[in-house]
Scaffold this active site. Structure first.
Site, PDB file in Angstrom:
ATOM      1  N   ARG A  25       0.826  -1.222   0.000  1.00 55.90           N
ATOM      2  CA  ARG A  25       0.000   0.000   0.000  1.00 55.90           C
ATOM      3  C   ARG A  25       0.859   1.271   0.000  1.00 55.90           C
ATOM      4  O   ARG A  25       0.477   2.262   0.621  1.00 55.90           O
ATOM      5  CB  ARG A  25      -0.946   0.034   1.208  1.00 55.90           C
ATOM      6  CG  ARG A  25      -2.058  -0.992   1.161  1.00 55.90           C
ATOM      7  CD  ARG A  25      -3.215  -0.499   0.304  1.00 55.90           C
ATOM      8  NE  ARG A  25      -4.114  -1.614  -0.021  1.00 55.90           N
ATOM      9  CZ  ARG A  25      -5.212  -1.896   0.665  1.00 55.90           C
ATOM     10  NH1 ARG A  25      -5.578  -1.129   1.657  1.00 55.90           N
ATOM     11  NH2 ARG A  25      -5.956  -2.905   0.314  1.00 55.90           N
ATOM     12  N   ARG A  29      -3.570   6.380   1.063  1.00 56.27           N
ATOM     13  CA  ARG A  29      -4.122   7.541   1.763  1.00 56.27           C
ATOM     14  C   ARG A  29      -3.194   8.248   2.737  1.00 56.27           C
ATOM     15  O   ARG A  29      -3.462   9.378   3.125  1.00 56.27           O
ATOM     16  CB  ARG A  29      -5.405   7.124   2.499  1.00 56.27           C
ATOM     17  CG  ARG A  29      -6.595   7.031   1.564  1.00 56.27           C
ATOM     18  CD  ARG A  29      -7.807   6.527   2.297  1.00 56.27           C
ATOM     19  NE  ARG A  29      -7.599   5.145   2.703  1.00 56.27           N
ATOM     20  CZ  ARG A  29      -8.454   4.426   3.409  1.00 56.27           C
ATOM     21  NH1 ARG A  29      -9.583   4.982   3.824  1.00 56.27           N
ATOM     22  NH2 ARG A  29      -8.204   3.173   3.720  1.00 56.27           N
ATOM     23  N   ARG A  38      -7.036  11.355  -5.722  1.00 51.63           N
ATOM     24  CA  ARG A  38      -8.252  10.570  -5.519  1.00 51.63           C
ATOM     25  C   ARG A  38      -9.479  11.481  -5.531  1.00 51.63           C
ATOM     26  O   ARG A  38     -10.513  11.142  -6.110  1.00 51.63           O
ATOM     27  CB  ARG A  38      -8.160   9.814  -4.196  1.00 51.63           C
ATOM     28  CG  ARG A  38      -9.341   8.920  -4.002  1.00 51.63           C
ATOM     29  CD  ARG A  38      -9.241   8.118  -2.740  1.00 51.63           C
ATOM     30  NE  ARG A  38     -10.556   7.573  -2.468  1.00 51.63           N
ATOM     31  CZ  ARG A  38     -11.161   7.640  -1.307  1.00 51.63           C
ATOM     32  NH1 ARG A  38     -10.571   8.201  -0.295  1.00 51.63           N
ATOM     33  NH2 ARG A  38     -12.350   7.136  -1.163  1.00 51.63           N
ATOM     34  N   ASP A  75      -6.590  -2.767  -7.696  1.00 52.86           N
ATOM     35  CA  ASP A  75      -7.120  -3.477  -6.539  1.00 52.86           C
ATOM     36  C   ASP A  75      -7.362  -4.933  -6.904  1.00 52.86           C
ATOM     37  O   ASP A  75      -7.567  -5.255  -8.075  1.00 52.86           O
ATOM     38  CB  ASP A  75      -8.425  -2.842  -6.047  1.00 52.86           C
ATOM     39  CG  ASP A  75      -8.727  -3.283  -4.622  1.00 52.86           C
ATOM     40  OD1 ASP A  75      -8.116  -2.733  -3.696  1.00 52.86           O
ATOM     41  OD2 ASP A  75      -9.540  -4.214  -4.444  1.00 52.86           O
ATOM     42  N   TYR A 152     -14.583 -12.336  -0.765  1.00 53.44           N
ATOM     43  CA  TYR A 152     -15.312 -11.086  -1.023  1.00 53.44           C
ATOM     44  C   TYR A 152     -16.555 -11.334  -1.878  1.00 53.44           C
ATOM     45  O   TYR A 152     -17.601 -10.723  -1.675  1.00 53.44           O
ATOM     46  CB  TYR A 152     -14.399 -10.068  -1.709  1.00 53.44           C
ATOM     47  CG  TYR A 152     -13.370  -9.473  -0.769  1.00 53.44           C
ATOM     48  CD1 TYR A 152     -13.720  -8.464   0.119  1.00 53.44           C
ATOM     49  CD2 TYR A 152     -12.066  -9.935  -0.750  1.00 53.44           C
ATOM     50  CE1 TYR A 152     -12.788  -7.913   0.995  1.00 53.44           C
ATOM     51  CE2 TYR A 152     -11.120  -9.392   0.125  1.00 53.44           C
ATOM     52  CZ  TYR A 152     -11.490  -8.386   0.990  1.00 53.44           C
ATOM     53  OH  TYR A 152     -10.575  -7.866   1.865  1.00 53.44           O
TER      54      TYR A 152
HETATM   55  O1  1CP Z   1       0.267   0.530  -3.248  1.00 49.58           O
HETATM   56  C1  1CP Z   1      -0.181  -0.615  -3.369  1.00 49.58           C
HETATM   57  O2  1CP Z   1       0.054  -1.540  -2.584  1.00 49.58           O
HETATM   58  C2  1CP Z   1      -0.980  -0.939  -4.641  1.00 49.58           C
HETATM   59  C3  1CP Z   1      -2.372  -0.817  -4.567  1.00 49.58           C
HETATM   60  C4  1CP Z   1      -3.281  -1.835  -3.859  1.00 49.58           C
HETATM   61  C5  1CP Z   1      -3.133  -3.217  -3.636  1.00 49.58           C
HETATM   62  C6  1CP Z   1      -1.946  -4.102  -3.914  1.00 49.58           C
HETATM   63  C7  1CP Z   1      -4.545  -1.462  -3.377  1.00 49.58           C
HETATM   64  C8  1CP Z   1      -5.091  -0.107  -3.422  1.00 49.58           C
HETATM   65  N1  1CP Z   1      -5.191  -2.595  -2.953  1.00 49.58           N
HETATM   66  C9  1CP Z   1      -4.354  -3.678  -3.075  1.00 49.58           C
HETATM   67  C10 1CP Z   1      -4.646  -5.085  -2.762  1.00 49.58           C
HETATM   68  C11 1CP Z   1      -5.829  -5.419  -1.927  1.00 49.58           C
HETATM   69  N2  1CP Z   1      -7.090  -4.880  -1.973  1.00 49.58           N
HETATM   70  C12 1CP Z   1      -5.838  -6.478  -0.987  1.00 49.58           C
HETATM   71  C13 1CP Z   1      -4.682  -7.411  -0.740  1.00 49.58           C
HETATM   72  C14 1CP Z   1      -3.645  -6.819   0.138  1.00 49.58           C
HETATM   73  C15 1CP Z   1      -4.061  -6.575   1.571  1.00 49.58           C
HETATM   74  O3  1CP Z   1      -4.309  -7.565   2.269  1.00 49.58           O
HETATM   75  O4  1CP Z   1      -4.153  -5.410   1.940  1.00 49.58           O
HETATM   76  C16 1CP Z   1      -7.124  -6.532  -0.423  1.00 49.58           C
HETATM   77  C17 1CP Z   1      -7.624  -7.492   0.633  1.00 49.58           C
HETATM   78  C18 1CP Z   1      -7.909  -5.526  -1.052  1.00 49.58           C
HETATM   79  C19 1CP Z   1      -9.365  -5.252  -0.840  1.00 49.58           C
HETATM   80  C20 1CP Z   1      -9.575  -3.846  -0.458  1.00 49.58           C
HETATM   81  N3  1CP Z   1      -9.563  -2.798  -1.344  1.00 49.58           N
HETATM   82  C21 1CP Z   1      -9.677  -3.322   0.838  1.00 49.58           C
HETATM   83  C22 1CP Z   1      -9.655  -4.113   2.131  1.00 49.58           C
HETATM   84  C23 1CP Z   1     -11.020  -4.383   2.635  1.00 49.58           C
HETATM   85  C24 1CP Z   1     -11.001  -5.316   3.832  1.00 49.58           C
HETATM   86  O5  1CP Z   1     -11.615  -6.380   3.746  1.00 49.58           O
HETATM   87  O6  1CP Z   1     -10.374  -4.966   4.850  1.00 49.58           O
HETATM   88  C25 1CP Z   1      -9.790  -1.917   0.716  1.00 49.58           C
HETATM   89  C26 1CP Z   1      -9.962  -0.910   1.805  1.00 49.58           C
HETATM   90  C27 1CP Z   1      -9.698  -1.628  -0.671  1.00 49.58           C
HETATM   91  C28 1CP Z   1      -9.644  -0.272  -1.295  1.00 49.58           C
HETATM   92  C29 1CP Z   1      -8.259   0.177  -1.590  1.00 49.58           C
HETATM   93  N4  1CP Z   1      -7.371  -0.499  -2.421  1.00 49.58           N
HETATM   94  C30 1CP Z   1      -6.216   0.225  -2.554  1.00 49.58           C
HETATM   95  C31 1CP Z   1      -6.355   1.425  -1.794  1.00 49.58           C
HETATM   96  C32 1CP Z   1      -5.325   2.524  -1.701  1.00 49.58           C
HETATM   97  C33 1CP Z   1      -7.622   1.377  -1.183  1.00 49.58           C
HETATM   98  C34 1CP Z   1      -8.232   2.451  -0.309  1.00 49.58           C
HETATM   99  C35 1CP Z   1      -9.089   3.263  -1.203  1.00 49.58           C
HETATM  100  C36 1CP Z   1      -9.168   4.695  -0.829  1.00 49.58           C
HETATM  101  O7  1CP Z   1      -9.965   4.980   0.063  1.00 49.58           O
HETATM  102  O8  1CP Z   1      -8.506   5.533  -1.465  1.00 49.58           O
END
Ligand code: 1CP
Length: 348
Positions: A25, A29, A38, A75, A152
């Site tokens: 990540r 944010r 964003r 994502d 999911y």
């Molecule tokens: O910088 C990076 O790492 C690249 C971007 C990235 C990656 C690799 C994002 C952006 N998401 C992911 C993978 C991801 N997404 C995973 C696997 C890694 C981990 O375990 O964290 C998972 C489970 C998700 C699903 C997801 N998407 C969640 C988690 C929900 C939960 O069940 O807890 C969330 C909050 C998102 C949205 C998301 N994806 C990425 C960002 C920066 C965000 C937040 C969005 C925002 O509000 O701007």
């Protein structure tokens, strides 16, 4: 081959001058410049679907810190979205699907997306990022594991106890396998399309593998991720991250990936003994360490490097994603500490 190939060499357990560092990540944010883009995009999904903006936020952490890799901004939930589930984000609640899959008819009707047609915006973003990076550092592509995507898709969003997806697994294991089979084909095609578009390393996130029992982890998760590893071209290093998977390292090390991501609950010293020369290790500082002062962060970085020990095969990372309210200066302290301290672990 990128000019800075420390990540690639470390994943292949070849000698390096210092330990490479990147962060799960890393575009997100906690960076004010990310929040700005964003806002400009309107919402998270629109940001993922706009290759220019996705490229811009991928580059942001590299402009601030001396990271050794870029990770595609996207994502894991783009695949279920392309399968027609209707992904959307509810403020404060995370991802949700309009059409979760729960019944036999839902699963049988699911299409396997064609990456260039149905996920063309991701392939376009990869091409643009690859060009913009111009070989500065390797670009990491990624996907969720079939099991984690299924969590999911069946739950309809995040879950506390996974009762619906586990209900399906226990009540109708054959149907669960049918869903995982489709997802395995979808993930393989998707990762290979990312590779054709320019990613140089791939990572599979099995964020919810750790909620399964040992036997079910093997049958319902690892068997499928292993098939995905098999279809990644030999020359592209691959990493499997299973959160909460520390107890299954030996099995994961035999599954065909070049590296394993470790969360912070597993000792990287014992992990290294257990996997031997089979795989590299990526991790594993507790993301919450970044709330501590820069002095403490440096001590903790030193501790992780020392716990891995001398020699190649380590990629420094957090044990899970960075949290949104971390001070960006604390990330700098972590990255600089790896640059400063790690060379001593690679001298002859
Ligand atoms: O910088 C990076 O790492 C690249 C971007 C990235 C990656 C690799 C994002 C952006 N998401 C992911 C993978 C991801 N997404 C995973 C696997 C890694 C981990 O375990 O964290 C998972 C489970 C998700 C699903 C997801 N998407 C969640 C988690 C929900 C939960 O069940 O807890 C969330 C909050 C998102 C949205 C998301 N994806 C990425 C960002 C920066 C965000 C937040 C969005 C925002 O509000 O701007």
């Amino acid at each position: 081959m990128p000019k800075n190939d420390l990540l690639i060499r470390s994943l292949l357990r070849q000698p390096v001058e210092r330990t490479p560092v990147w962060m799960m990540r890393q575009a997100g944010r906690y960076l004010p410049e990310y929040r700005k883009v964003r806002e400009q995009a309107g919402d998270f999904l629109s940001l993922c679907m706009n290759p220019e903006l996705a490229c811009e936020v991928t580059m942001q952490p590299l402009d601030r810190y001396r990271f050794d890799a870029a990770i595609l901004f996207s994502d894991i939930l783009t695949i279920p979205h392309a399968m027609g589930l209707g992904l959307h984000f509810v403020e404060g609640e995370g991802p949700k699907f309009h059409h979760p899959v729960r019944h036999s008819e839902d699963i049988k009707a699911l299409p396997v997306p064609d990456p260039e047609d149905d996920l063309g915006y991701v392939c376009d973003a990869v091409r643009l990022i690859h060009k913009t990076l111009d070989g500065r550092v390797p670009l990491i592509g990624f996907s969720g594991s079939p099991w984690t995507l299924a969590c999911y898709m069946v739950e309809g969003g995040s879950s506390r106890d996974f009762r619906k997806v586990k209900g399906l697994l226990y009540e109708q294991p054959q149907l669960m396998h049918e869903l995982l089979e489709k997802l395995t084909n979808a993930v393989s095609a998707y990762l290979n399309a990312q590779i054709s578009a320019g990613v140089e390393v791939v990572m599979v996130f099995d964020t919810w593998g750790g909620v399964l029992s040992a036997e079910d982890y093997q049958h319902f998760s690892l068997n499928y991720t292993a098939r995905i590893a098999e279809k990644v071209p030999q020359e592209i290093p691959s990493v499997l991250f299973t959160k909460g998977g520390g107890q299954w390292l030996e099995a994961m090390a035999d599954s065909g990936f070049d590296g394993l991501g470790l969360d912070w609950t597993t000792s990287i010293t014992s992990a290294r003994h257990r996997v031997g020369d089979k795989v590299a290790l990526q991790g594993n500082m507790d993301p919450l360490t970044l709330y501590a002062s820069p002095v403490v962060i440096e001590q903790r970085v030193e501790r992780v490097l020392r716990q891995f020990g001398h020699g190649s095969g380590h990629v420094f990372n957090l044990g899970h994603g960075i949290l949104p309210d971390i001070d960006p200066a604390h990330v700098e302290a972590m990255v600089e500490a790896v640059h400063k301290i790690s060379p001593q672990f690679h001298r002859e």
